[in-house]
Design a protein around this motif. Structure first.
Motif, PDB file in Angstrom:
ATOM      1  N   THR A 147       0.843  -1.189   0.000  1.00 29.69           N
ATOM      2  CA  THR A 147       0.000   0.000   0.000  1.00 29.69           C
ATOM      3  C   THR A 147       0.879   1.240   0.000  1.00 29.69           C
ATOM      4  O   THR A 147       0.749   2.095   0.849  1.00 29.69           O
ATOM      5  N   THR A 148       1.757   1.286  -0.918  1.00 28.30           N
ATOM      6  CA  THR A 148       2.632   2.436  -0.968  1.00 28.30           C
ATOM      7  C   THR A 148       2.364   3.209  -2.231  1.00 28.30           C
ATOM      8  O   THR A 148       2.052   2.616  -3.245  1.00 28.30           O
ATOM      9  N   PRO A 149       2.363   4.490  -2.189  1.00 32.05           N
ATOM     10  CA  PRO A 149       3.401   5.176  -2.906  1.00 32.05           C
ATOM     11  C   PRO A 149       4.565   5.389  -1.940  1.00 32.05           C
ATOM     12  O   PRO A 149       4.399   5.388  -0.727  1.00 32.05           O
ATOM     13  N   VAL A 176      -0.530  14.039  13.655  1.00 34.68           N
ATOM     14  CA  VAL A 176      -1.045  14.584  12.388  1.00 34.68           C
ATOM     15  C   VAL A 176      -0.520  13.731  11.239  1.00 34.68           C
ATOM     16  O   VAL A 176      -1.274  13.355  10.331  1.00 34.68           O
ATOM     17  N   ALA A 177       0.762  13.405  11.275  1.00 33.14           N
ATOM     18  CA  ALA A 177       1.356  12.564  10.227  1.00 33.14           C
ATOM     19  C   ALA A 177       0.670  11.197  10.183  1.00 33.14           C
ATOM     20  O   ALA A 177       0.356  10.680   9.106  1.00 33.14           O
ATOM     21  N   TYR A 178       0.453  10.615  11.348  1.00 27.94           N
ATOM     22  CA  TYR A 178      -0.254   9.323  11.402  1.00 27.94           C
ATOM     23  C   TYR A 178      -1.648   9.449  10.795  1.00 27.94           C
ATOM     24  O   TYR A 178      -2.068   8.616   9.987  1.00 27.94           O
ATOM     25  N   ARG A 211      -5.712   8.345   6.625  1.00 26.42           N
ATOM     26  CA  ARG A 211      -6.633   8.885   5.613  1.00 26.42           C
ATOM     27  C   ARG A 211      -6.254   8.405   4.213  1.00 26.42           C
ATOM     28  O   ARG A 211      -7.105   8.010   3.429  1.00 26.42           O
ATOM     29  N   ARG A 212      -4.966   8.424   3.920  1.00 27.12           N
ATOM     30  CA  ARG A 212      -4.502   7.942   2.613  1.00 27.12           C
ATOM     31  C   ARG A 212      -4.811   6.465   2.441  1.00 27.12           C
ATOM     32  O   ARG A 212      -5.326   6.037   1.403  1.00 27.12           O
TER      33      ARG A 212
END
Length: 158
Positions: free
Chosen positions: A3-5, A143-145, A150-151
């Motif tokens: 599940t990357t970009p 926030v980063a998490y 969300r992504r």
């Protein structure tokens, strides 16, 4: 199922925060107010060194968990990626939360009296500089998490 970009906003933010986590203790403490303070006892120097090393290692661990989903040899599911990012957020928060808690101990101050009103006594919004910086770092990890969660919610599949 990966599940990357490779580069995502959450991963980039946590990367910068982990670098800050690793370097900030040395930038803040390798000066006359701490490590080079002749009034520091050997035991105080021990704890200062312990704190700096803890920040460095927490930053390295955070970086590992941030990039593990991208660099792992095994394909990562969304759940595994989310778990790695959650672990990174926890590790990325620990140093800053313990820094804030340090001010709660009896007799503790963010700045010793001899350094009040010097370049070592920075204020942010009227607060001793460390407080808002520590709080912001801790919040930004989450926030980063949240950005990564969300992504991941938008990614099709597992």
């Amino acid at each position: 199922m990966a599940t990357t970009p490779y580069l995502t906003s959450g991963r980039i933010l946590l990367t910068f925060l982990s670098i800050s986590n690793s370097l900030s203790p040395y930038i803040a403490d390798w000066n006359p107010t701490h490590i080079h303070n002749p009034r520091f006892t050997p035991h105080a120097r021990f704890h200062n060194g312990q704190t700096m090393s803890m920040g460095l290692l927490l930053g390295i661990c955070t970086l590992y968990y941030v990039w593990r989903p991208v660099l792992a040899k095994l394909p990562y599911t969304k759940a595994m990626t989310r778990d790695s990012m959650f672990t990174a957020a926890i590790l990325g928060t620990l140093y800053w939360v313990t820094g804030l808690s340090g001010a709660l101990y009896p007799g503790a101050k963010f700045v010793d009296d001899e350094f009040l009103n010097t370049k070592y006594d920075a204020k942010i919004l009227g607060f001793p500089g460390q407080g808002p910086v520590f709080f912001a770092h801790a919040c930004l990890s989450w926030v980063a998490y949240a950005l990564e969660v969300r992504r991941l919610a938008k990614v099709k599949g597992e």
